[in-house]
Design an enzyme around this catalytic site. Structure first.
Site, PDB file in Angstrom:
ATOM      1  N   GLY A   8       0.647  -1.182   0.429  1.00 15.94           N
ATOM      2  CA  GLY A   8       0.196  -0.276  -0.011  1.00 15.94           C
ATOM      3  C   GLY A   8       1.303   1.499   0.165  1.00 15.94           C
ATOM      4  O   GLY A   8       0.681   2.015   1.008  1.00 15.94           O
ATOM      5  N   THR A  85      -4.227  -1.836   8.246  1.00 19.61           N
ATOM      6  CA  THR A  85      -5.621  -1.748   7.568  1.00 19.61           C
ATOM      7  C   THR A  85      -6.672  -1.699   8.000  1.00 19.61           C
ATOM      8  O   THR A  85      -6.534  -2.808   8.910  1.00 19.61           O
ATOM      9  CB  THR A  85      -5.474  -2.944   6.023  1.00 19.61           C
ATOM     10  OG1 THR A  85      -3.952  -2.552   5.306  1.00 19.61           O
ATOM     11  CG2 THR A  85      -6.408  -2.662   5.623  1.00 19.61           C
ATOM     12  N   THR A  86      -7.364  -1.116   8.699  1.00 16.76           N
ATOM     13  CA  THR A  86      -8.504  -1.539   9.323  1.00 16.76           C
ATOM     14  C   THR A  86     -10.208  -2.024   8.678  1.00 16.76           C
ATOM     15  O   THR A  86      -9.339  -2.509   7.479  1.00 16.76           O
ATOM     16  CB  THR A  86      -9.487  -0.267   9.355  1.00 16.76           C
ATOM     17  OG1 THR A  86      -9.137   0.660   8.574  1.00 16.76           O
ATOM     18  CG2 THR A  86      -8.034   0.542  10.119  1.00 16.76           C
ATOM     19  N   PRO A 111      -5.439  -1.004  14.608  1.00 16.44           N
ATOM     20  CA  PRO A 111      -6.960   0.314  14.092  1.00 16.44           C
ATOM     21  C   PRO A 111      -6.340   1.584  14.173  1.00 16.44           C
ATOM     22  O   PRO A 111      -7.691   1.834  13.015  1.00 16.44           O
ATOM     23  CB  PRO A 111      -7.526  -0.209  14.550  1.00 16.44           C
ATOM     24  CG  PRO A 111      -7.538  -1.678  15.368  1.00 16.44           C
ATOM     25  CD  PRO A 111      -6.627  -1.054  15.913  1.00 16.44           C
ATOM     26  N   ASN A 112      -5.751   2.346  14.881  1.00 20.89           N
ATOM     27  CA  ASN A 112      -5.030   3.561  14.776  1.00 20.89           C
ATOM     28  C   ASN A 112      -3.888   3.853  15.467  1.00 20.89           C
ATOM     29  O   ASN A 112      -3.391   3.480  16.278  1.00 20.89           O
ATOM     30  CB  ASN A 112      -6.353   4.734  15.662  1.00 20.89           C
ATOM     31  CG  ASN A 112      -5.935   6.208  14.758  1.00 20.89           C
ATOM     32  OD1 ASN A 112      -5.161   6.734  15.091  1.00 20.89           O
ATOM     33  ND2 ASN A 112      -7.363   6.572  15.053  1.00 20.89           N
ATOM     34  N   PHE A 113      -2.907   4.054  15.115  1.00 21.68           N
ATOM     35  CA  PHE A 113      -1.456   4.080  14.952  1.00 21.68           C
ATOM     36  C   PHE A 113      -1.051   6.000  15.669  1.00 21.68           C
ATOM     37  O   PHE A 113      -0.039   5.862  15.558  1.00 21.68           O
ATOM     38  CB  PHE A 113      -0.505   4.540  13.473  1.00 21.68           C
ATOM     39  CG  PHE A 113      -0.189   3.051  12.651  1.00 21.68           C
ATOM     40  CD1 PHE A 113      -0.235   1.739  13.174  1.00 21.68           C
ATOM     41  CD2 PHE A 113      -0.368   2.876  11.226  1.00 21.68           C
ATOM     42  CE1 PHE A 113      -0.098   1.046  13.049  1.00 21.68           C
ATOM     43  CE2 PHE A 113      -0.696   2.387  10.526  1.00 21.68           C
ATOM     44  CZ  PHE A 113       0.445   0.874  11.522  1.00 21.68           C
ATOM     45  N   HIS A 140     -15.379  10.445   9.384  1.00 21.30           N
ATOM     46  CA  HIS A 140     -14.184  10.512   8.881  1.00 21.30           C
ATOM     47  C   HIS A 140     -13.947  10.853   7.269  1.00 21.30           C
ATOM     48  O   HIS A 140     -15.154  11.132   6.906  1.00 21.30           O
ATOM     49  CB  HIS A 140     -13.504   8.861   8.362  1.00 21.30           C
ATOM     50  CG  HIS A 140     -13.110   8.153   9.491  1.00 21.30           C
ATOM     51  ND1 HIS A 140     -13.589   7.494  10.161  1.00 21.30           N
ATOM     52  CD2 HIS A 140     -11.459   7.852   9.991  1.00 21.30           C
ATOM     53  CE1 HIS A 140     -12.788   7.316  11.840  1.00 21.30           C
ATOM     54  NE2 HIS A 140     -11.400   7.138  11.437  1.00 21.30           N
ATOM     55  N   LYS A 144     -13.294   6.754   3.230  1.00 25.65           N
ATOM     56  CA  LYS A 144     -13.132   5.500   4.318  1.00 25.65           C
ATOM     57  C   LYS A 144     -14.236   4.311   3.943  1.00 25.65           C
ATOM     58  O   LYS A 144     -14.985   4.834   4.325  1.00 25.65           O
ATOM     59  CB  LYS A 144     -13.421   6.118   5.356  1.00 25.65           C
ATOM     60  CG  LYS A 144     -13.210   4.734   6.694  1.00 25.65           C
ATOM     61  CD  LYS A 144     -12.788   5.598   7.995  1.00 25.65           C
ATOM     62  CE  LYS A 144     -12.427   4.247   8.938  1.00 25.65           C
ATOM     63  NZ  LYS A 144     -11.471   3.619   8.504  1.00 25.65           N
ATOM     64  N   GLY A 150     -12.753   1.112  12.426  1.00 29.16           N
ATOM     65  CA  GLY A 150     -11.834  -0.059  13.419  1.00 29.16           C
ATOM     66  C   GLY A 150     -11.413   0.334  14.804  1.00 29.16           C
ATOM     67  O   GLY A 150     -11.850   0.331  15.122  1.00 29.16           O
TER      68      GLY A 150
HETATM   69  N1  LIG Z   1      -4.154   2.229  11.151  1.00 27.42           N
HETATM   70  C1  LIG Z   1      -4.362   3.392  11.000  1.00 27.42           C
HETATM   71  O1  LIG Z   1      -3.476   4.559  12.023  1.00 27.42           O
HETATM   72  C2  LIG Z   1      -4.709   4.123   9.715  1.00 27.42           C
HETATM   73  C3  LIG Z   1      -4.963   5.410   9.359  1.00 27.42           C
HETATM   74  C4  LIG Z   1      -5.117   5.685   8.448  1.00 27.42           C
HETATM   75  C5  LIG Z   1      -5.634   4.819   7.241  1.00 27.42           C
HETATM   76  N2  LIG Z   1      -6.302   3.530   8.454  1.00 27.42           N
HETATM   77  C6  LIG Z   1      -6.375   2.396   7.605  1.00 27.42           C
HETATM   78  O2  LIG Z   1      -5.578   2.254   5.997  1.00 27.42           O
HETATM   79  C7  LIG Z   1      -5.825   1.570   4.647  1.00 27.42           C
HETATM   80  C8  LIG Z   1      -4.988   2.580   3.579  1.00 27.42           C
HETATM   81  O3  LIG Z   1      -5.880   4.035   3.026  1.00 27.42           O
HETATM   82  P1  LIG Z   1      -5.463   4.936   2.772  1.00 27.42           P
HETATM   83  O4  LIG Z   1      -6.160   6.015   3.384  1.00 27.42           O
HETATM   84  O5  LIG Z   1      -3.522   5.318   2.209  1.00 27.42           O
HETATM   85  O6  LIG Z   1      -5.667   4.375   0.912  1.00 27.42           O
HETATM   86  P2  LIG Z   1      -5.551   4.248   0.125  1.00 27.42           P
HETATM   87  O7  LIG Z   1      -4.565   6.136  -0.251  1.00 27.42           O
HETATM   88  O8  LIG Z   1      -6.617   4.362  -0.663  1.00 27.42           O
HETATM   89  O9  LIG Z   1      -4.767   3.645  -0.464  1.00 27.42           O
HETATM   90  C9  LIG Z   1      -4.556   2.452  -0.644  1.00 27.42           C
HETATM   91  C10 LIG Z   1      -2.668   1.462  -1.355  1.00 27.42           C
HETATM   92  O10 LIG Z   1      -3.111   0.332  -0.657  1.00 27.42           O
HETATM   93  C11 LIG Z   1      -2.780  -0.305  -2.283  1.00 27.42           C
HETATM   94  N3  LIG Z   1      -4.148  -1.547  -2.592  1.00 27.42           N
HETATM   95  C12 LIG Z   1      -4.795  -1.532  -2.717  1.00 27.42           C
HETATM   96  N4  LIG Z   1      -5.450  -2.416  -3.382  1.00 27.42           N
HETATM   97  C13 LIG Z   1      -4.474  -2.991  -3.679  1.00 27.42           C
HETATM   98  C14 LIG Z   1      -3.982  -4.578  -3.402  1.00 27.42           C
HETATM   99  N5  LIG Z   1      -5.357  -5.421  -3.702  1.00 27.42           N
HETATM  100  N6  LIG Z   1      -2.986  -4.807  -3.946  1.00 27.42           N
HETATM  101  C15 LIG Z   1      -1.665  -4.014  -3.793  1.00 27.42           C
HETATM  102  N7  LIG Z   1      -2.281  -3.304  -3.240  1.00 27.42           N
HETATM  103  C16 LIG Z   1      -3.623  -3.163  -3.529  1.00 27.42           C
HETATM  104  C17 LIG Z   1      -2.697   0.986  -3.254  1.00 27.42           C
HETATM  105  O11 LIG Z   1      -2.468   1.259  -4.386  1.00 27.42           O
HETATM  106  P3  LIG Z   1      -3.010   0.951  -5.575  1.00 27.42           P
HETATM  107  O12 LIG Z   1      -4.796   0.689  -5.756  1.00 27.42           O
HETATM  108  O13 LIG Z   1      -1.621   0.814  -7.219  1.00 27.42           O
HETATM  109  O14 LIG Z   1      -2.827  -1.175  -5.935  1.00 27.42           O
HETATM  110  C18 LIG Z   1      -2.861   2.526  -2.457  1.00 27.42           C
HETATM  111  O15 LIG Z   1      -0.880   1.960  -2.448  1.00 27.42           O
HETATM  112  C19 LIG Z   1      -8.081   1.374   4.754  1.00 27.42           C
HETATM  113  O16 LIG Z   1      -7.641   0.343   5.488  1.00 27.42           O
HETATM  114  C20 LIG Z   1      -7.677   2.522   5.842  1.00 27.42           C
HETATM  115  O17 LIG Z   1      -9.095   2.869   6.982  1.00 27.42           O
HETATM  116  C21 LIG Z   1      -5.292   3.445   8.564  1.00 27.42           C
END
Ligand SMILES: NC(=O)c1ccc[n+]([C@@H]2O[C@H](COP(=O)([O-])OP(=O)(O)OC[C@H]3O[C@@H](n4cnc5c(N)ncnc54)[C@H](OP(=O)(O)O)[C@@H]3O)[C@@H](O)[C@H]2O)c1
Length: 231
Positions: A8, A85-86, A111-113, A140, A144, A150
Site C-alpha cells: 500500500g 489496514t482497518t 486500527p489507529n497508529f 472520517h 473511508k 476500526g
Molecule cells: N491504522 C491507522 O492508523 C490508519 C490510518 C489511516 C488509514 N488507515 C487504513 O489504511 C488503509 C489504507 O488507507 P489509505 O487512505 O492510505 O488508502 P489509499 O490512499 O486508497 O491507498 C491504498 C493503497 O493500497 C494499495 N492497494 C489497494 N489494493 C491493493 C491490492 N489488491 N494489492 C496491492 N496494493 C493494493 C493502493 O495502490 P494500488 O491501487 O495501486 O494497488 C494504495 O497504495 C485503509 O484500510 C484505511 O482505513 C489506517
C-alpha cells in the site's frame, strides 16, 4: 537494521510511512507493493515482493478487501506483520491468530497508529469503570471504506469490557476530515467528552514506525492495538 516491506506504499497512509523509513536510522525500506507499481520500482503483489526482497517485517496499509490475505501471505513466509489496514472483523482476527500461532509469528493489528487516539481509548476504558452511559461519534472522509471505523469498534470493545454495556456508535462521513472521534460519557447532570482530532496523515507515522520497531519482540499470534507496545 529492520527491513520493511510496505504494502500500500503509494497510498495516503503508506506513502508518508515509506518516506519516513528513509530518515530512520534503524529501519529501511525493503520494497514497495501497490498494483500501480507494476512494471515500475516496486511489486504488484505481496507474494511477488516476498520472493524478490529480503524483508524482516511486512507493513500492510491497503484496503479491507485484501489486508487479511496479505497478512496471511506474509505469515506463511514466516514474516512478522504490522497490519494497519482497518476493517478486520472478529472472524478475520481469529483466522490470522490461528495462522500466526501455527507459524510461530507475531502479528500486530493497529486500527489507529495515532498515539493520541490510543490514549483516548485508554482514558475511555478508565472512565467506563465509573460511568456506564457512553456513546461514540466517529468522523472520517467519505473515501473511508469501512464503517464504523476500526478505532470506534476497538473503543466500544474496551468500554464494554470495563462497564458491561456496549456503547452506540454513530459514523459521519464528510469532506475535509481526516479521522476524528469523540467518546461521550453521561451521568446525572454531567457529561465527559474525550475527543481525538487528527489533522493530517503525518499523525500516523510515529506510531507506525514504533510498531515496526517492536512487533518482532511480541509473542506469536495476533495482538491488537498500539497500546500493546506503547509502554
Ligand atoms: N491504522 C491507522 O492508523 C490508519 C490510518 C489511516 C488509514 N488507515 C487504513 O489504511 C488503509 C489504507 O488507507 P489509505 O487512505 O492510505 O488508502 P489509499 O490512499 O486508497 O491507498 C491504498 C493503497 O493500497 C494499495 N492497494 C489497494 N489494493 C491493493 C491490492 N489488491 N494489492 C496491492 N496494493 C493494493 C493502493 O495502490 P494500488 O491501487 O495501486 O494497488 C494504495 O497504495 C485503509 O484500510 C484505511 O482505513 C489506517
Amino acid at each position: 537494521m529492520t527491513r520493511v516491506l510496505v504494502s500500500g506504499a503509494t497510498g495516503k497512509l503508506g506513502a508518508p510511512i515509506a518516506a519516513a523509513l528513509a530518515d530512520a536510522d534503524d529501519l529501511t525500506l525493503a520494497g514497495r507493493v501497490a498494483r500501480s507499481l507494476t512494471g515500475q520500482d516496486g511489486f504488484s503483489t505481496v507474494a511477488e515482493a516476498l520472493a524478490a526482497t529480503q524483508a524482516d517485517v511486512l507493513l500492510d496499509v491497503t484496503s479491507p478487501a485484501v489486508g487479511e490475505a496479505h497478512t496471511l501471505t506474509a505469515i506463511a513466509a514466516g514474516l512478522p506483520v504490522v497490519l494497519g489496514t482497518t476493517g478486520l472483523d472478529k472472524a478475520g482476527e481469529e483466522r490470522i491468530h490461528a495462522a500466526a500461532i501455527a507459524a510461530d509469528v507475531p502479528v500486530l493489528y493497529v486500527p489507529n497508529f495515532a498515539i493520541t487516539a490510543v490514549l483516548m481509548m485508554r482514558f475511555a476504558a478508565e472512565a467506563a469503570k465509573v460511568l456506564d452511559q457512553c456513546a461514540i461519534v466517529e468522523e472520517h472522509n467519505p473515501a473511508k471504506v469501512d464503517r464504523p471505523s476500526g478505532t470506534a469498534l476497538r473503543t466500544a470493545d474496551l468500554v464494554e469490557a470495563a462497564s458491561g454495556t456496549r456503547p452506540e456508535i454513530s459514523s459521519i462521513r464528510i469532506e475535509g476530515v481526516v479521522a476524528n472521534q469523540s467518546v461521550i460519557f453521561g451521568a446525572g447532570a454531567q457529561t465527559l467528552e474525550l475527543r481525538n482530532v487528527t489533522l493530517s496523515r503525518e499523525a500516523f507515522v510515529p506510531g507506525a514506525l514504533l510498531a515496526l520497531r517492536r512487533v518482532a519482540a511480541l509473542t506469536p499470534g495476533l495482538h491488537v492495538g498500539l497500546e500493546q507496545i506503547l509502554d
